[in-house]
Design a protein around this motif. Structure first.
Motif, PDB file in Angstrom:
ATOM      1  N   LYS A 145       0.036  -6.007  -1.285  1.00 35.49           N
ATOM      2  CA  LYS A 145      -0.925  -5.167  -0.576  1.00 35.49           C
ATOM      3  C   LYS A 145      -0.317  -4.597   0.697  1.00 35.49           C
ATOM      4  O   LYS A 145       0.384  -5.281   1.426  1.00 35.49           O
ATOM      5  CB  LYS A 145      -2.162  -5.992  -0.208  1.00 35.49           C
ATOM      6  CG  LYS A 145      -3.241  -5.923  -1.265  1.00 35.49           C
ATOM      7  CD  LYS A 145      -4.344  -6.896  -0.929  1.00 35.49           C
ATOM      8  CE  LYS A 145      -5.269  -6.324   0.127  1.00 35.49           C
ATOM      9  NZ  LYS A 145      -6.485  -7.100   0.266  1.00 35.49           N
ATOM     10  N   GLU A 146      -0.651  -3.329   0.958  1.00 39.68           N
ATOM     11  CA  GLU A 146      -0.135  -2.664   2.160  1.00 39.68           C
ATOM     12  C   GLU A 146      -0.465  -3.427   3.419  1.00 39.68           C
ATOM     13  O   GLU A 146       0.359  -3.599   4.311  1.00 39.68           O
ATOM     14  CB  GLU A 146      -0.750  -1.262   2.266  1.00 39.68           C
ATOM     15  CG  GLU A 146      -0.052  -0.207   1.452  1.00 39.68           C
ATOM     16  CD  GLU A 146       1.391  -0.059   1.856  1.00 39.68           C
ATOM     17  OE1 GLU A 146       2.237   0.057   0.973  1.00 39.68           O
ATOM     18  OE2 GLU A 146       1.684  -0.074   3.078  1.00 39.68           O
ATOM     19  N   SER A 147      -1.730  -3.881   3.489  1.00 41.36           N
ATOM     20  CA  SER A 147      -2.178  -4.553   4.715  1.00 41.36           C
ATOM     21  C   SER A 147      -1.374  -5.823   4.957  1.00 41.36           C
ATOM     22  O   SER A 147      -1.047  -6.159   6.098  1.00 41.36           O
ATOM     23  CB  SER A 147      -3.657  -4.880   4.633  1.00 41.36           C
ATOM     24  OG  SER A 147      -3.944  -5.540   3.422  1.00 41.36           O
ATOM     25  N   LEU A 148      -1.051  -6.518   3.884  1.00 41.38           N
ATOM     26  CA  LEU A 148      -0.263  -7.743   4.036  1.00 41.38           C
ATOM     27  C   LEU A 148       1.119  -7.413   4.577  1.00 41.38           C
ATOM     28  O   LEU A 148       1.615  -8.050   5.508  1.00 41.38           O
ATOM     29  CB  LEU A 148      -0.150  -8.453   2.681  1.00 41.38           C
ATOM     30  CG  LEU A 148       0.699  -9.714   2.673  1.00 41.38           C
ATOM     31  CD1 LEU A 148       0.064 -10.772   3.542  1.00 41.38           C
ATOM     32  CD2 LEU A 148       0.874 -10.242   1.259  1.00 41.38           C
ATOM     33  N   THR A 208       2.130  -4.834   6.275  1.00 41.36           N
ATOM     34  CA  THR A 208       2.073  -4.420   7.675  1.00 41.36           C
ATOM     35  C   THR A 208       1.877  -5.608   8.589  1.00 41.36           C
ATOM     36  O   THR A 208       2.519  -5.710   9.634  1.00 41.36           O
ATOM     37  CB  THR A 208       0.902  -3.441   7.903  1.00 41.36           C
ATOM     38  OG1 THR A 208       0.634  -2.748   6.711  1.00 41.36           O
ATOM     39  CG2 THR A 208       1.205  -2.505   9.030  1.00 41.36           C
ATOM     40  N   GLU A 209       0.971  -6.496   8.187  1.00 35.35           N
ATOM     41  CA  GLU A 209       0.699  -7.666   9.014  1.00 35.35           C
ATOM     42  C   GLU A 209       1.944  -8.517   9.195  1.00 35.35           C
ATOM     43  O   GLU A 209       2.257  -8.968  10.301  1.00 35.35           O
ATOM     44  CB  GLU A 209      -0.426  -8.487   8.357  1.00 35.35           C
ATOM     45  CG  GLU A 209      -0.833  -9.723   9.121  1.00 35.35           C
ATOM     46  CD  GLU A 209      -1.528  -9.407  10.413  1.00 35.35           C
ATOM     47  OE1 GLU A 209      -2.151  -8.335  10.501  1.00 35.35           O
ATOM     48  OE2 GLU A 209      -1.436 -10.214  11.352  1.00 35.35           O
ATOM     49  N   GLU A 269       4.380  -6.836  11.471  1.00 35.15           N
ATOM     50  CA  GLU A 269       3.927  -6.880  12.852  1.00 35.15           C
ATOM     51  C   GLU A 269       4.181  -8.248  13.480  1.00 35.15           C
ATOM     52  O   GLU A 269       4.655  -8.356  14.610  1.00 35.15           O
ATOM     53  CB  GLU A 269       2.433  -6.554  12.889  1.00 35.15           C
ATOM     54  CG  GLU A 269       1.979  -6.073  14.229  1.00 35.15           C
ATOM     55  CD  GLU A 269       0.573  -6.548  14.530  1.00 35.15           C
ATOM     56  OE1 GLU A 269       0.303  -6.817  15.709  1.00 35.15           O
ATOM     57  OE2 GLU A 269      -0.238  -6.651  13.586  1.00 35.15           O
ATOM     58  N   PHE A 273      -2.754 -15.349   6.557  1.00 32.23           N
ATOM     59  CA  PHE A 273      -2.628 -13.898   6.449  1.00 32.23           C
ATOM     60  C   PHE A 273      -3.811 -13.284   5.729  1.00 32.23           C
ATOM     61  O   PHE A 273      -3.681 -12.424   4.873  1.00 32.23           O
ATOM     62  CB  PHE A 273      -1.336 -13.532   5.696  1.00 32.23           C
ATOM     63  CG  PHE A 273      -0.114 -13.730   6.538  1.00 32.23           C
ATOM     64  CD1 PHE A 273       0.456 -14.976   6.664  1.00 32.23           C
ATOM     65  CD2 PHE A 273       0.452 -12.672   7.226  1.00 32.23           C
ATOM     66  CE1 PHE A 273       1.575 -15.178   7.470  1.00 32.23           C
ATOM     67  CE2 PHE A 273       1.574 -12.856   8.019  1.00 32.23           C
ATOM     68  CZ  PHE A 273       2.131 -14.108   8.139  1.00 32.23           C
ATOM     69  N   GLY A 274      -4.995 -13.765   6.099  1.00 33.99           N
ATOM     70  CA  GLY A 274      -6.181 -13.150   5.544  1.00 33.99           C
ATOM     71  C   GLY A 274      -6.666 -13.765   4.251  1.00 33.99           C
ATOM     72  O   GLY A 274      -7.757 -13.463   3.797  1.00 33.99           O
ATOM     73  N   SER A 334      -5.603 -11.342  -3.257  1.00 35.27           N
ATOM     74  CA  SER A 334      -6.756 -10.584  -2.764  1.00 35.27           C
ATOM     75  C   SER A 334      -7.154 -11.011  -1.364  1.00 35.27           C
ATOM     76  O   SER A 334      -6.888 -12.126  -0.986  1.00 35.27           O
ATOM     77  CB  SER A 334      -7.924 -10.783  -3.692  1.00 35.27           C
ATOM     78  OG  SER A 334      -7.891 -12.107  -4.183  1.00 35.27           O
TER      79      SER A 334
END
Lengths: 362, 52, 492
Positions: free
Chosen positions: C204-207, C209-210, C213, C457-458, C492
């Motif tokens: 996932k993109e968000s992962l 990026t996180e 970062e 990580f979410g 997910s």
């Protein structure tokens, strides 16, 4: 985002509504017809819960107690709203007192009460600190486990050969009177009026909607479960003992004796109860904290966790010197207490009517 | 009189069942003062915030 | 490689000049007292001077063909050249591209950093630019079986200390351009290379990026091991439970990449981090997927039993014998009681003694050199245990319990998770000794609440058990048949 899913709400509600009946039994005053009394109470209880649900539907976005100041006006509604956290605290104290009476007398004789309660309260405090989300997950996981343990218990009881179905009959030979005596008001209040505290978490359920359906499902399931357990207890002990026993369900577990090998499982019953009490107390304290938070417009509920848990601890520790007195209060005083009755039954109905009328005006 | 404060104790509830409702209502009204008089402050600060 | 702003050193105050002597002096000052630095001067075009600078050991000077270099410079810079233009530089580079990777730099600090990483710096008199050739020639360990994660069936290659080797071990298993590799550096003094790897389109993109970062945020003097990185990017570093997966096995990393996870490879350590890490993942081994369906599922169930017993077994023994003897079936109770007759201690002290002794033996086994270490663990445990029983200090039932607990804790695929459970055993024993089964229940509730609260990580730590996702659960409890597993689960 401190939210729970509908499935988690279902799990929480079922555990909550079965609650302390797992040890104390329900409607034991009706003897062998208790299971019937339970079913009737369930139906009526569902109606009461629907009242709570419609109040929240008619006032979208607000938690249950916020509806009081909104519909009754600031000067009348606010004190009524404030009565709720006080009630929740009191009931939470009662449950802690239940633990106080049960655990030292059954599995930990010799351990000082304050220590047992302190541990209980500390874990609840931690749970409150972590938020509703975590409790939702816990309930979701534990529910199947509780169900499994219960099934095992039933199997063991059957294998112990102590069930005598004749004890359940003849049905209603003492008439309907004693059934009604336990249904109203105790039966309705016990697990269904108490669901009032659950109303405080309904706004945290995402995805929105269908809370009513979840609650009905939970109530029916819990009610059937309790009815079944009552019937089982009666068939094992017979009417007289069931009526007089302090902890009828606990006695049920004590009756398990399979081939003289698996015996004396009392402690598991007590532990089962401890978990139910844990969840119930958590919900009550959570409801109390959230009510206070809403009524004082506080940003976060962190600061209230400490005082509320300490109050619950003190209440539980000092409330009842022995279990007989404690139970007498539940049987004789609580059903007629104006606080219980008005907050759980009468005032919500008025609130619902007022909300509905106001809605119509708009 | 002092024992009346501890109304939640089982003995008190059995002997004087009316104490609980009375204490509840009194405490509720006292606590209501928080709500009545905190709100204006909140609204005032909210108003001044939005004005800025 | 990105020049990191964190790395302030003496080099930042210098700039390159056109004069060879001045440049040379600056390099010498910065690398003063560095015994492994090598300087060489040379001449080209008969009258022009130049110099090499390389760190012996990190860069291999023999990797460069000196004649080729000289010829490349001479042939590109014919005639009187005042300034190195783009053309000149490109010309030199293209001639040298047969031997090694080249680049130009006009920043002193960058050149120094490159030399520290194994580049050969070429200074040319009269020009400010520095030519850098990549001549890394480090000594590395050969590829061996991972020390901490052996399998019966499966590949035996394990990661090592060199980041390029490790990357290659992953590349050979995923021959696709979707496998992306983003390089970072961290550590003011260590300048450690960190590679963030993922499969584009699956992760996932968000992962991604996180992760980038959090790694970018690291401010520390040195990164000696991936453990440092782990603690700095975790969500809850105070919890005893690890929230990332750490492994020496390339096949485990690749399996996780295919599930959409992101891998973090840190230079100088064979331990690679995979995020996000959930509890049930930490209980899986890649071997589960290489073995047959029923066998693998059965072993998984065995593993779950081991997890629970490693935490609860001694405590249950203490609670039952101290507070709740009536729950033990009579025959068993009699035999336990008779073997405990000679023991002068209460069950709790007995258990505590044995557990501490066992832990001590285990730690000792790790520290000792390999041939001796094996002997000490096994012999020590058996002999000491038997002697203790014979002396009447502990009872044999307890010896069995402690051994079973020890064996159970060896079944953890993740060493860190095993450690966490091993340590938690002790508070659990204290709870059992003071409050019996009630204490165990309360502490278990406390632990459960904590574990349900953790996130990585979410992703909730206890997924897919909670929030309950029955579909994915089948791969957790059993190992579902390959037919049913065709779709790789997306994180997910």
């Amino acid at each position: 985002m401190d939210t729970i899913s509908r499935h988690q709400l279902l799990a929480i509600s079922i555990i909550y509504q079965i609650g302390t009946t797992i040890i104390f039994g329900f409607a034991s005053g009706a003897g062998r017809d208790s299971w019937l009394a339970v079913l009737i109470s369930t139906v009526l209880g569902t109606a009461i819960i629907m009242v709570y649900v419609s109040v929240t539907h008619l006032n979208p976005g607000l938690t249950y107690i916020e509806c009081y100041p909104k519909q009754f006006g600031k000067w009348l509604g606010t004190p009524i709203a404030w009565l709720h956290p006080l009630l929740f605290l009191y009931i939470a104290g009662r449950i802690v007192a239940d633990i106080n009476n049960l655990v030292p007398s059954t599995i930990l004789p010799g351990t000082p009460s304050w220590a047992i309660l302190a541990i209980f309260i500390i874990v609840i405090g931690y749970a409150l600190f972590l938020g509703l989300k975590v409790m939702g997950r816990l309930a979701e996981i534990i529910l199947p486990l509780l169900g499994l343990i219960y099934v095992v218990e039933v199997v063991l009881i059957l294998s112990s050969g102590v069930i005598d179905l004749d004890n359940l009959f003849p049905l209603l030979d003492k008439g309907w009177n004693r059934v009604w005596k336990v249904v109203w008001p105790l039966g309705i209040i016990q697990s269904y009026g108490e669901s009032l505290a659950l109303a405080m978490i309904w706004t945290s359920v995402k995805p929105k909607g269908r809370v009513g359906r979840t609650m009905i499902l939970s109530t029916l399931l819990a009610g059937s479960f309790i009815a079944y357990t009552d019937a089982m207890a009666v068939s094992v002990f017979g009417e007289e003992i069931f009526k007089r026993a302090t902890y009828p369900m606990y006695a049920l577990i004590q009756a398990i004796n399979v081939a003289d090998f698996i015996t004396q499982l009392d402690a598991t019953g007590v532990l089962y109860f401890c978990f139910m009490a844990f969840l119930k107390t958590y919900i009550y304290l959570f409801a109390a904290i959230r009510s206070i938070q809403k009524l004082t417009y506080a940003q976060s509920n962190r600061s209230f966790i400490m005082p509320v848990t300490v109050i619950a601890f003190v209440l539980g520790l000092t409330m009842a010197p022995n279990v007989i007195v404690h139970i007498t209060v539940v049987e004789k005083i609580v059903p007629y207490s104006p606080i219980y009755l008005s907050l759980m039954i009468f005032i919500p109905m008025v609130l619902m009517a007022v909300s509905w009328l106001r809605r119509k005006q708009v | 009189m002092a024992s009346f404060i501890a109304f939640w104790k089982s003995e008190m509830m059995l002997k004087f069942p009316w104490v609980q409702p009375v204490v509840f209502v009194v405490v509720a009204i006292v606590l209501s003062f928080f709500t009545w008089f905190r709100k204006p402050r909140q609204e005032r600060s909210k108003d001044s915030d939005s004005e800025e | 490689m990105a020049p990191s702003e964190q790395r302030e050193n003496a080099a930042s105050s210098y700039t390159l000049s056109a004069d060879l002597n001045e440049n040379f002096k600056q390099f010498q000052t910065v690398f003063d007292k560095c015994g492994d630095i090598q300087y060489r001067q040379f001449e080209w075009n008969t009258a022009q001077r130049g110099a090499f600078i390389v760190l012996n050991g990190v860069g291999d000077i023999n990797a460069v063909n000196m004649d080729l270099l000289k010829q490349a410079v001479e042939s590109s810079l014919t005639g009187a050249v005042q300034e190195l233009t783009e053309e000149h530089r490109a010309a030199i580079q293209s001639k040298l591209s047969f031997t090694s990777q080249t680049s130009w730099s006009d920043d002193f600090q960058t050149s120094v950093e490159e030399v520290l990483s194994g580049a050969l710096a070429v200074l040319l008199d009269g020009f400010t630019q520095v030519l850098l050739l990549n001549v890394k020639g480090l000594e590395t360990r050969s590829i061996e079986e991972p020390a901490t994660e052996a399998v019966i069936r499966g590949p035996r290659d394990g990661f090592q200390e060199n980041i390029s080797t490790n990357i290659s071990l992953i590349r050979r298993r995923l021959k696709t351009t979707q496998l992306k590799l983003e390089m970072f550096t961290a550590g003011k003094l260590s300048g450690t290379d960190i590679a963030i790897t993922y499969l584009e389109g699956i992760a996932k993109e968000s992962l991604i990026t996180e992760v980038k970062e959090r790694v970018g945020r690291i401010q520390i003097d040195a990164i000696l091991e991936s453990g440092y990185v782990e603690e700095l990017i975790e969500d809850h570093s105070l919890s005893p439970f690890p929230q990332v997966l750490v492994t020496e096995r390339p096949d485990k990393v690749v399996g996780n990449l295919l599930e959409g996870k992101v891998a973090i490879i840190v230079d100088n350590t064979p331990f690679v981090i995979v995020v996000p890490g959930t509890f049930f993942q930490l209980l899986q081994t890649p071997e589960d997927y290489y073995q047959r369906y029923f066998v693998a599922s059965a072993i998984r169930i065995l593993r779950f039993i081991a997890v629970v017993s490693s935490l609860l077994l001694p405590s249950l023994y203490i609670a039952l014998t101290t507070y709740h003897h009536e729950m033990i079936p009579t025959m068993l109770l009699i035999s336990i009681a008779s073997s405990r007759e000679t023991v002068p201690f209460p069950a709790f002290v007995e258990a505590l003694l044995m557990e501490v002794a066992f832990e001590g033996l285990r730690e000792a086994g790790v520290r000792l050199p390999r041939p001796v270490g094996q002997g000490v663990s096994i012999v020590g445990a058996l002999v000491i245990g038997q002697a203790a029983v014979a002396a009447g200090i502990v009872s044999s039932p307890l010896l069995i319990i402690v051994s079973m607990t020890g064996i159970a804790s060896f079944l953890f695929p993740s060493f860190q998770l095993g450690l966490a459970f091993r340590l938690l055993r002790f508070p659990m024993m204290i709870a059992a000794a003071t409050f019996g089964l009630y204490g165990i229940l309360m502490l278990v509730l406390l632990l459960l609440l904590h574990m349900l609260h953790l996130q990585s990580f979410g992703v909730p730590y206890m997924a897919p058990l909670s929030p309950l996702r029955a579909g994915e659960l089948k791969d957790v409890l059993f190992r579902a048949n390959w037919m049913k597993l065709k779709k790789s689960p997306r994180s997910s």
